[in-house]
Design a protein around this motif. Structure first.
Motif, PDB file in Angstrom:
ATOM      1  N   ALA A 131      57.266 -19.359  78.211  1.00 26.84           N
ATOM      2  CA  ALA A 131      56.279 -20.211  77.542  1.00 26.84           C
ATOM      3  C   ALA A 131      56.916 -20.989  76.394  1.00 26.84           C
ATOM      4  O   ALA A 131      56.652 -22.192  76.216  1.00 26.84           O
ATOM      5  N   SER A 132      57.752 -20.322  75.611  1.00 27.41           N
ATOM      6  CA  SER A 132      58.360 -20.982  74.441  1.00 27.41           C
ATOM      7  C   SER A 132      59.369 -22.045  74.869  1.00 27.41           C
ATOM      8  O   SER A 132      59.355 -23.175  74.352  1.00 27.41           O
ATOM      9  N   PHE A 133      60.276 -21.691  75.802  1.00 23.72           N
ATOM     10  CA  PHE A 133      61.259 -22.662  76.265  1.00 23.72           C
ATOM     11  C   PHE A 133      60.583 -23.841  76.966  1.00 23.72           C
ATOM     12  O   PHE A 133      60.962 -25.009  76.791  1.00 23.72           O
ATOM     13  N   GLY A 134      59.582 -23.495  77.791  1.00 30.15           N
ATOM     14  CA  GLY A 134      58.879 -24.553  78.501  1.00 30.15           C
ATOM     15  C   GLY A 134      58.188 -25.510  77.539  1.00 30.15           C
ATOM     16  O   GLY A 134      58.282 -26.744  77.671  1.00 30.15           O
ATOM     17  N   ALA A 135      57.501 -24.955  76.539  1.00 31.51           N
ATOM     18  CA  ALA A 135      56.809 -25.786  75.551  1.00 31.51           C
ATOM     19  C   ALA A 135      57.809 -26.603  74.744  1.00 31.51           C
ATOM     20  O   ALA A 135      57.568 -27.785  74.424  1.00 31.51           O
ATOM     21  N   PHE A 136      58.965 -25.959  74.416  1.00 39.32           N
ATOM     22  CA  PHE A 136      59.980 -26.646  73.613  1.00 39.32           C
ATOM     23  C   PHE A 136      60.554 -27.841  74.367  1.00 39.32           C
ATOM     24  O   PHE A 136      60.667 -28.952  73.819  1.00 39.32           O
ATOM     25  N   SER A 157      67.883 -17.812  70.450  1.00 35.88           N
ATOM     26  CA  SER A 157      66.489 -17.476  70.786  1.00 35.88           C
ATOM     27  C   SER A 157      66.440 -16.288  71.736  1.00 35.88           C
ATOM     28  O   SER A 157      65.587 -15.400  71.602  1.00 35.88           O
ATOM     29  N   LEU A 158      67.370 -16.279  72.701  1.00 33.85           N
ATOM     30  CA  LEU A 158      67.383 -15.178  73.675  1.00 33.85           C
ATOM     31  C   LEU A 158      67.700 -13.844  73.005  1.00 33.85           C
ATOM     32  O   LEU A 158      67.104 -12.806  73.334  1.00 33.85           O
ATOM     33  N   SER A 159      68.636 -13.872  72.038  1.00 29.32           N
ATOM     34  CA  SER A 159      68.944 -12.632  71.317  1.00 29.32           C
ATOM     35  C   SER A 159      67.743 -12.174  70.501  1.00 29.32           C
ATOM     36  O   SER A 159      67.474 -10.972  70.366  1.00 29.32           O
ATOM     37  N   LEU A 160      67.000 -13.145  69.961  1.00 26.93           N
ATOM     38  CA  LEU A 160      65.772 -12.795  69.234  1.00 26.93           C
ATOM     39  C   LEU A 160      64.718 -12.244  70.204  1.00 26.93           C
ATOM     40  O   LEU A 160      63.976 -11.324  69.879  1.00 26.93           O
ATOM     41  N   PHE A 161      64.665 -12.847  71.403  1.00 21.73           N
ATOM     42  CA  PHE A 161      63.743 -12.319  72.415  1.00 21.73           C
ATOM     43  C   PHE A 161      64.146 -10.890  72.816  1.00 21.73           C
ATOM     44  O   PHE A 161      63.295 -10.049  73.092  1.00 21.73           O
ATOM     45  N   ASN A 162      65.470 -10.637  72.858  1.00 19.02           N
ATOM     46  CA  ASN A 162      65.927  -9.285  73.185  1.00 19.02           C
ATOM     47  C   ASN A 162      65.530  -8.286  72.096  1.00 19.02           C
ATOM     48  O   ASN A 162      65.193  -7.135  72.377  1.00 19.02           O
ATOM     49  N   ILE A 163      65.621  -8.737  70.831  1.00 21.58           N
ATOM     50  CA  ILE A 163      65.128  -7.888  69.740  1.00 21.58           C
ATOM     51  C   ILE A 163      63.629  -7.674  69.895  1.00 21.58           C
ATOM     52  O   ILE A 163      63.108  -6.578  69.689  1.00 21.58           O
ATOM     53  N   LEU A 168      59.050 -10.749  62.370  1.00 20.01           N
ATOM     54  CA  LEU A 168      60.344 -11.314  61.989  1.00 20.01           C
ATOM     55  C   LEU A 168      60.953 -12.119  63.144  1.00 20.01           C
ATOM     56  O   LEU A 168      61.541 -13.188  62.926  1.00 20.01           O
ATOM     57  N   SER A 169      60.812 -11.593  64.356  1.00 21.26           N
ATOM     58  CA  SER A 169      61.349 -12.306  65.525  1.00 21.26           C
ATOM     59  C   SER A 169      60.681 -13.657  65.667  1.00 21.26           C
ATOM     60  O   SER A 169      61.351 -14.686  65.886  1.00 21.26           O
ATOM     61  N   ILE A 170      59.369 -13.668  65.540  1.00 21.14           N
ATOM     62  CA  ILE A 170      58.626 -14.938  65.659  1.00 21.14           C
ATOM     63  C   ILE A 170      59.005 -15.902  64.526  1.00 21.14           C
ATOM     64  O   ILE A 170      59.144 -17.110  64.743  1.00 21.14           O
ATOM     65  N   TYR A 171      59.222 -15.331  63.336  1.00 20.08           N
ATOM     66  CA  TYR A 171      59.624 -16.172  62.189  1.00 20.08           C
ATOM     67  C   TYR A 171      60.943 -16.903  62.470  1.00 20.08           C
ATOM     68  O   TYR A 171      61.062 -18.112  62.282  1.00 20.08           O
ATOM     69  N   PHE A 172      61.940 -16.122  62.945  1.00 13.20           N
ATOM     70  CA  PHE A 172      63.235 -16.742  63.226  1.00 13.20           C
ATOM     71  C   PHE A 172      63.167 -17.640  64.464  1.00 13.20           C
ATOM     72  O   PHE A 172      63.876 -18.659  64.541  1.00 13.20           O
ATOM     73  N   LEU A 173      62.339 -17.269  65.414  1.00 18.35           N
ATOM     74  CA  LEU A 173      62.156 -18.122  66.588  1.00 18.35           C
ATOM     75  C   LEU A 173      61.516 -19.453  66.190  1.00 18.35           C
ATOM     76  O   LEU A 173      61.832 -20.514  66.750  1.00 18.35           O
ATOM     77  N   GLY A 191      60.655 -24.092  66.581  1.00 21.81           N
ATOM     78  CA  GLY A 191      59.556 -24.819  65.978  1.00 21.81           C
ATOM     79  C   GLY A 191      58.206 -24.354  66.508  1.00 21.81           C
ATOM     80  O   GLY A 191      58.038 -23.223  66.942  1.00 21.81           O
ATOM     81  N   PRO A 192      57.217 -25.230  66.481  1.00 20.38           N
ATOM     82  CA  PRO A 192      55.861 -24.850  66.910  1.00 20.38           C
ATOM     83  C   PRO A 192      55.772 -24.392  68.355  1.00 20.38           C
ATOM     84  O   PRO A 192      54.770 -23.798  68.751  1.00 20.38           O
ATOM     85  N   SER A 193      56.827 -24.672  69.126  1.00 19.31           N
ATOM     86  CA  SER A 193      56.797 -24.259  70.538  1.00 19.31           C
ATOM     87  C   SER A 193      56.648 -22.748  70.676  1.00 19.31           C
ATOM     88  O   SER A 193      56.188 -22.258  71.721  1.00 19.31           O
TER      89      SER A 193
END
Length: 1561
Positions: free
Chosen positions: A579-584, A602-608, A469-474, A479-481
């Protein structure tokens, strides 16, 4: 809905379903009537439709309770429901009437449907209410939630009527009906929050007497909020809780409820598996292949693995599927609700970024965030509406935890019962390979692992689900990042797999080492008295510490692996973010801008994401441990049981009570048979004797009759009930009376007869509270003779058809044995007319047997009556001849008890019998006897005692105080806070520098974490400049690099701190264990007399395990959560300084909750820990007495007692888990308040220049995790105090009073190396008492034993014979006077200086598991030649030489693979190896036959001729050739002279004892 079916909805309602602009762009949000009468009506109605079938099913599937009376509350509930239904019907009929009016417009369908739905649903609710009353249900969650939904969903329409005056005037009837309807709905909601009064049943009355738990008597609202726990929390804060304050266990959680359910699923699988094993064995043998019984154990195990391997999980799932499914639903719902907060955070950030948006929307968002609302809408009204949903989310989470903890304790109940039951059914081959310590460890450690796993079990699917779910919302945000982050996650999988495999292997090794250490400790504690007598404590302490060092080494390796695990999963969310922020950012620098919304959502999702990823390490660790424990439990629970069909149970009408036909028996199937070709029929009502040399199989034949041996071939039939008295008496830790009754009702007349016949009455006078005196573990406060008589009394009291007696007379004095035979066993005793099979070494009893069986080398050499056997001149006659010759050589005559007066002595009778049937023997013996002058006098043999106190038969009223009856003291329970000294002791053991080091490193890692997130906030604010075509102050690569460095530093420090802390705590565990072990070894015997073994094993087992594993993880979590809380508050204050205003009020509330919780939880944990020990003590006792328990058919009662003790423990445990939930619900309120105030601070001060969207996003994202962190912080604080109790308990036993110094500090008091050179012993007015407050047991003993003198010590039971030996070895210190050996006062020298120079062969032969050589010479002081010489002189050389491993032959736990007589000879070999100038024999020959006794005496005379020998004797004939006899009576010296002079004095006590034993001068 409008986009899917706009035309249908509009036609159904006659208007638009929901106009978003009209609803939310107004100053006050509003919804139209279509939405009110469709969605807001359908929600509660659908809920009732879906869940009412489940409610009805629960009514009829559960136990029916008495129907409820028509109380005022029920009447009001029914009345209000009926009025509501009527109100809806009136509205429906009025609508129908209006639609048929001539001038009315066409009425939309919704106006007919929604009142009809309301009428049906309220009517159904009324019907459910009536059914609840009939089924005795006092509260219904379904009905409460239905009324709650009606209340919440009806609020918009209620508000709408007040705001629309025009509609009120146009439709007065509808307005009035709704004004009646809605208040009644609210009233019904309030009424539903109150529980009905149950009708009392017999069970309820019983529960009231036991202080019933209020949980199930409270309302649904009280149950989900745990409000019912308030009273205990208040009481626990007011004063330390006591056992009487606790509630009875709910019937649904009691063992009597859950155990049968589990057995119904498990036992069929077990029986099927055992049968498949048996069929496999049979098939192999039928095919002519090598049978399993002839294979090695390894081959047998291999075959066992080839059979189907049944699962333990499946029966558990089928038993508790309700718990598991409900837990799944709770967890699934909660996981879905978690992802609402990040969406609300996005709305809040957009509100901060848009100054034009009205203030009420920001406040609404803040309220929504604090409530964790379901709908992504704004507005105060909807926010308040969704606050109820926040409570629902909280309720879901804590109901999930409550269900899982209940599941855990139920698992412990059923698995404990399964292990206990299995332990009483194990086959001998399995039991031989499983020590008592190992089996106890299964219950104390492995079952606990199953219980602990229930808190993690849902995470196996929940953690991946949250990750997905976290990856889905991220993906929606970045996006693909986000694929770059996923790649990082995938990279961790092989790394963690490798770590997990290594950890699993090491966990297996750790459990083996723990088993080995606990087993060794169990043996050490069982034989602690022998260790002290031999001064072997350092050797055994070293053996335990050697195992412990391996454990510690393994723990350190596990610590490194655990740190690596922590590093990978602690850095995973951060690396995923990098990795995600850098790619984004780098993939499209122009369009991919990290705005505050994108970044912090995104950070709150990363915290989850952080939680499931962090928990994966714990899940893997728990899964590894569970896998090991599951394998161990399966191996045990599915191991072979004793063959229940080995013994055929026949009718009592048969003339033979016991029949063995062509029997061949072995102690395990792959071993050489112990008994071969046994054919034996025991006539009903007869007395049968079994005789033979040591090791010939006498005890084994009784075991075969009991079904304790593996029957290789043949048939055994038992026709009647059985009682059994073992050679080594098994005594329970109960009162003496309870030991005799053994579960039967008290019959005073019969009890008195049994007590008098078994000569126990005088013992009552010597015990503090007579027969109500509590007997210590293994009968520690009884002499060997007393234990044997209690065991015999138990067998007699049961009044069974068949009584099997394994040499019970060997442990008692000769005159007592004579009394027991005459009044109990013989044909004139209490057992007359019952079938008796007696194993005996007493030759003088044989003429009175109806039938005698002679065993030789495991086979029956001959059998018949006494006269027949003598006439046969076979092995039996030769056996008697050897005995006569030995007695003649000792210048004594041993004669049996006579029924008639003026009967001759035994030797004369034997001579007469031999002459009558074999004149050749007569001539031969006369030739032998003519060489020795023997005068035989015939006298009347009577059993009458002197008319003086201390007489064995004299009845004397007890004058002792009953309060002294409690030997085993109740385990101490600390109260109040844990003493600071305990923390100080633990920190000192860790090392102060190391403690400060890892605390500093943890703080530093948290600071780096905060800095990295502040850097992100600054980055996001800086990125917004790009939206306005402004350049960033710092380039993106630099931003990314700094963030990476900060994050990597944080993860690295966490890993380093984990290693440092774990190493420090392993060191602390090692030191505390060493202190505990050393102090236990040095503790006095009085400590072991009053402390159950299970209690001590709980310290060295469970408490040390807490120090090894639980406490380090608890402290790590505590430090992590505490630093996280502080860092969260700091971040919020940095973002919105005004938030500091609310910190103090919230902290005050937090501390109040904490105060109530900690004081209550702490004491509950202590009480739970104390009630856990009796479970293991009882189990340990049952395992040791399994043979007796099975023989009496008492397995069921022992299982019930075990279940009772488990339930008692759960009575203390259940309030503890409820306290955790009570705390959590209240902390949710504090946590939501922090979220609310953090968001409100941002909203109210958004125009302040210092409040940026980035800082708001950071502070709120931190605040969203505060609830869980706060809850965890309190839990960890409580768990820390709970687990530190293990240090407190270890500290308690590390500071118990110890014996004197092992070696004298003063050089003058150290004896020379050759001391004692002569062996002269002098008792100078010596006095001794066992404990302060008890009467002296030795009173003014003044005796001088000359060097190299042989002194026999005799006296009646309780005269002080064994106490004299304890005094000589200073096992108990003097109360007055002194003992001198070769002129040196032994009280001034060190204990080892003394004990190493003395030798004893104790009454109870104690051996330890290990090689035979270790048992003989643990310090390796002697060469093999010396050891073999000692074995030769102990008459064991041929026996040991037959072993393939010789001296390396493994002795099983307690020496169970040797007979009692052989064990005694091993003890004699020990004495021969030590060869000191002073030798003490404490009834050393009681368990051997006459021939072996003669060999022992011969060895003593030959090898200890230059030694001083003190012999405590039951058989007076063994000391008749001694230099002098010391006669003790009531702790005083009654007589001390040569045997000849004492025998010559017909008034002497010794002469009377000799006469009673049939010995004449």
């Amino acid at each position: 809905m409008t986009s899917l079916h706009p035309k249908f909805i509009e036609s159904f309602c006659g208007q638009v379903f929901l106009d978003w602009n009209e609803t939310f762009d107004r100053d006050v949000p509003d919804v139209n009537q279509c939405f009110q009468h469709t969605t807001l009506v359908w929600i509660p109605c659908l809920f009732l439709l879906i869940f009412s079938p489940f409610l009805i099913y629960s009514f009829f599937s559960s136990k029916r309770r008495p129907r409820l009376q028509w109380s005022r509350l029920i009447v009001w509930k029914a009345l209000v429901s009926a009025v509501l239904a009527a109100d809806a019907l009136v509205l429906l009929f009025s609508t129908i009437a209006q639609s048929h009016a001539a001038d009315s417009d066409k009425t939309a369908a919704v106006w007919f449907v929604y009142p009809a739905l309301l009428a049906i649903s309220t009517g159904a609710a009324t019907a459910l209410l009536i059914i609840c009353r009939m089924r005795g249900v006092i509260t219904s969650g379904v009905l409460f939630i239905f009324w709650l939904l009606l209340t919440v969903c009806g609020l918009p329409e209620f508000s709408w009527w007040f705001r629309n005056e025009t509609e009120r005037n146009n439709d007065v009837l509808r307005f009035v009906l709704y004004m009646i309807w809605y208040p009644l709905v609210v009233i019904q909601l309030v009424l539903s929050a109150i529980a009905d009064t149950p009708q009392e049943s017999a069970g309820d009355i019983k529960e009231q007497k036991e202080k019933a738990c209020p949980e199930l008597q409270s309302s649904f609202l009280n149950q989900i909020s745990f409000h019912w726990f308030n009273d205990m929390a208040i009481l626990g804060n007011r004063r330390p809780l006591e056992t009487s304050d606790l509630w009875a266990l709910n019937n649904r959680d009691a063992s009597k409820t859950v155990v049968p359910r589990f057995e119904s699923h498990w036992l069929p699988k077990l029986k099927k598996f055992l049968k498949s094993q048996q069929d496999n064995t049979t098939t192999v043998e039928a095919d002519g292949k090598e049978s399993v019984s002839n294979k090695s154990p390894a081959a047998t195990d291999e075959m066992k693995h080839e059979l189907p391997n049944p699962s333990l999980y499946w029966p558990l799932f089928k038993t508790f599927k309700g718990h598991i499914i409900s837990g799944f639903l709770f967890k699934f719902s909660y996981d879905c609700l978690q992802f609402v907060s990040p969406q609300l955070l996005s709305l809040l950030i957009s509100f901060i970024e848009d100054p034009a948006r009205p203030l009420w929307q920001g406040i609404g968002i803040a309220l929504l965030m604090s409530a964790t609302a379901l709908l992504q809408t704004t507005g105060i009204g909807i926010a308040l509406l969704m606050s109820a949903t926040a409570l629902l989310q909280t309720t879901i989470l804590h109901q999930y935890f409550h269900a899982m903890f209940r599941l855990g304790m139920n698992l412990r109940s059923v698995l404990t019962a399964a292990v206990f039951t299995k332990a009483l059914r194990l086959s001998n081959s399995v039991r031989k390979n499983r020590t008592t310590g190992e089996i106890v460890n299964l219950m104390s450690v492995d079952v606990q692992r199953f219980q602990d796993m229930t808190n993690f079990m849902m995470l196996f699917w929940s953690a991946p689900f949250q990750v997905i779910l976290s990856i889905y919302f991220l993906w929606g945000n970045l996006g693909p990042s986000v694929l770059a982050g996923i790649a990082v996650l995938l990279a961790f999988i092989p790394i963690n797999s490798f770590i997990s495999i290594r950890m699993r292997r090491m966990q297996v090794e750790q459990m083996k080492l723990k088993d080995a250490r606990l087993n060794m400790m169990s043996e050490v504690l069982n034989g602690i008295k022998v260790l002290k007598l031999y001064a072997w404590e350092p050797s055994m302490e070293k053996m335990v510490l050697d195992i412990r060092r391996k454990e510690v080494k393994n723990l350190k390796k596990l610590a490194i692996l655990d740190a690596c695990n922590t590093l990978t999963w602690a850095s995973a969310p951060f690396l995923v973010a990098v990795a995600s922020f850098g790619a984004f950012v780098l993939s499209d620098p122009e369009n991919h801008i990290l705005t505050p919304s994108i970044m912090f959502v995104s950070l709150s999702l990363f915290n989850i994401l952080r939680f499931p990823l962090a928990m994966i390490a714990s899940i893997v660790s728990q899964a590894v441990q569970l896998s090991v424990s599951n394998k161990r439990l399966k191996s045990f629970l599915y191991s072979q049981e004793m063959d229940q069909n080995a013994i055929e149970r026949g009718s009592t009408d048969s003339p033979d009570a016991v029949v063995v036909q062509h029997g061949t028996f072995a102690w395990e199937k792959n071993a050489t048979p112990t008994l071969c070709r046994i054919n034996l029929a025991v006539p009903r009502g007869k007395l049968i004797g079994i005789v033979g040399k040591v090791g010939c199989g006498k005890s084994s034949i009784l075991s075969a009759m009991l079904g304790e041996m593996d029957k290789i071939e043949g048939k055994v039939s038992i026709r009647g009930s059985v009682a059994y008295s073992a050679q080594q008496a098994w005594i329970q830790n109960l009162t003496l009376k309870q030991n005799v009754l053994f579960g039967l009702p008290y019959d005073q007349a019969w009890y008195n007869k049994v007590v008098d016949a078994c000569a126990l009455r005088p013992d009552f006078d010597t015990l503090p509270a007579g027969d109500e005196t509590e007997i210590g573990e293994k009968g520690i406060n009884l002499s060997g003779g007393q234990k044997q008589r209690v065991s015999l009394a138990r067998a007699v009291y049961q009044q069974r058809d068949i009584i099997l007696l394994d040499d019970p007379l060997s442990a008692v004095d000769a005159h007592v044995g004579k009394h027991l035979f005459h009044h109990v066993i013989g044909n004139d005793g209490l057992l007359a007319g019952r079938t008796r099979v007696l194993v005996t070494h007493g030759m003088h009893y044989l003429p009175h047997f109806d039938h005698i069986v002679v065993l030789k080398d495991g086979a029956i050499s001959e059998s018949g009556t006494y006269k027949e056997l003598i006439s046969n001149a076979g092995a039996f006659a030769e056996f008697l001849e050897e005995h006569v010759m030995e007695q003649v050589k000792k210048r004594t005559e041993s004669c049996s008890e006579q029924v008639e007066e003026d009967a001759g002595g035994e030797v004369d009778q034997l001579m007469s019998e031999l002459a009558k049937h074999n004149p050749n023997y007569r001539a031969k013996l006369e030739t032998q006897l003519s060489r020795i002058s023997v005068q035989s006098n015939h006298s009347e043999v009577k059993i009458e005692m002197r008319e003086k106190s201390g007489s064995i038969l004299k009845r004397k009223p007890s004058t002792k105080i009953v309060k002294e009856s409690k030997l085993i003291q109740k385990e101490k329970t600390e109260t109040g806070k844990v003493n600071r000294k305990v923390y100080g002791l633990y920190l000192k053991a860790i090392g102060y520098a190391m403690t400060l080091g890892f605390i500093f490193i943890y703080i530093l890692s948290s600071v780096l974490g905060v800095l990295s997130n502040l850097w992100l906030a600054n980055w996001s604010d800086d990125s917004t400049k790009q939206l306005h075509n402004e350049s960033m102050s710092v380039s993106t690569p630099v931003r990314l690099s700094v963030y990476t460095v900060l994050g990597t530093g944080q993860a690295g420090f966490v890993c380093f701190a984990s290693i440092v802390m774990t190493y420090g705590m392993v060191r602390a565990s090692k030191l505390l264990h060493e202190g505990l072990l050393h102090n236990l070894m040095r503790s006095s015997m009085s400590f072991f007399d009053i402390t159950p073994l299970g209690r001590i094993l709980n310290r060295v087992g469970k408490d040390v395990d807490v120090l090894d594993t639980t406490l380090p993880s608890t402290i790590r979590s505590f430090l992590t959560t505490i630093t996280s809380v502080f860092m969260t508050l700091i971040v919020i204050i940095i973002a919105t300084p005004i938030f500091a205003v609310v910190i103090l009020p919230l902290a005050f509330i937090y501390i109040i909750i904490l105060r109530f919780y900690v004081s209550t939880s702490r004491q509950l944990k202590r009480m739970e820990s104390v009630t856990r020990s009796p479970i293991y003590s009882h189990f340990h006792e049952a395992v040791q007495g399994a043979i007796s328990i099975r023989a009496y058919g008492a397995s069921e009662s022992f299982m019930r007692e075990s279940e009772h003790r488990v339930d008692t423990n759960l009575i203390n445990y259940y309030p503890s888990i409820c306290a955790n939930r009570w705390l959590a619900v209240r902390l949710e309120i504090v946590g939501n308040a922090i979220v609310l105030f953090a968001a409100l601070s941002a909203v109210l001060f958004r125009d302040n220049g210092s409040v940026t969207a980035g800082l708001v996003g950071l502070s709120v994202s931190y605040a969203l995790g505060i609830t869980q962190t706060l809850n965890w912080a309190v839990r960890m604080a409580s768990d820390l105090e709970t687990n530190i109790v293990a240090v407190e308990r270890i500290k308690e036993y590390s500071e118990t009073p110890t014996e004197a110094a092992l070696e004298a500090e003063n050089e003058e008091n150290r004896p020379p190396s050759d001391w004692p050179s002569h062996g002269e012993i002098e008792f100078d007015n010596y006095q001794l008492r066992y404990r302060a407050g008890l009467d002296p047991v030795l009173k003014g003993i003044s005796v001088n034993v000359k060097a190299q003198e042989k002194v026999g010590i005799v006296g009646r039971t309780g005269a002080g014979k064994s106490s004299l030996t304890l005094a000589l070895f200073r096992i108990i210190e003097a109360d007055g006077g002194r003992i001198l050996i070769d002129g040196r006062d032994i009280s001034k020298m060190g204990l080892h200086d003394l004990r190493r120079q003395l030798t004893i062969v104790p009454q109870d032969p104690v051996l330890f598991s290990g090689s035979l050589r270790i048992n003989l010479d643990p310090f390796q002081h002697h060469a093999d030649d010396a050891v073999w010489s000692a074995l030769e002189h102990a008459h064991l050389k041929s026996f040991v030489s037959a072993f393939p491993d010789g001296l390396s032959h493994e002795i099983t736990e307690g020496g169970e693979n040797l007979s009692v007589g052989q064990r005694q000879l091993v003890c004699l070999a020990r004495a021969l190896l030590r060869k000191t100038k002073v030798l003490v024999l404490d009834e050393a020959a009681a368990a051997v036959d006459m021939e072996t006794d003669a060999l022992i005496q011969s060895t003593i005379r030959d090898k200890f001729s230059d030694c001083t020998v003190l012999t405590i004797a039951h058989r007076l004939n063994t000391v008749m050739d001694y230099d002098r006899i010391l006669v003790l009576d009531q702790g005083r010296v009654a007589e001390f002279d040569t045997p000849q002079r004492l025998m010559a004095d017909k008034t002497s006590l010794f002469s009377e004892m000799a006469a009673n034993a049939g010995i004449h001068s």
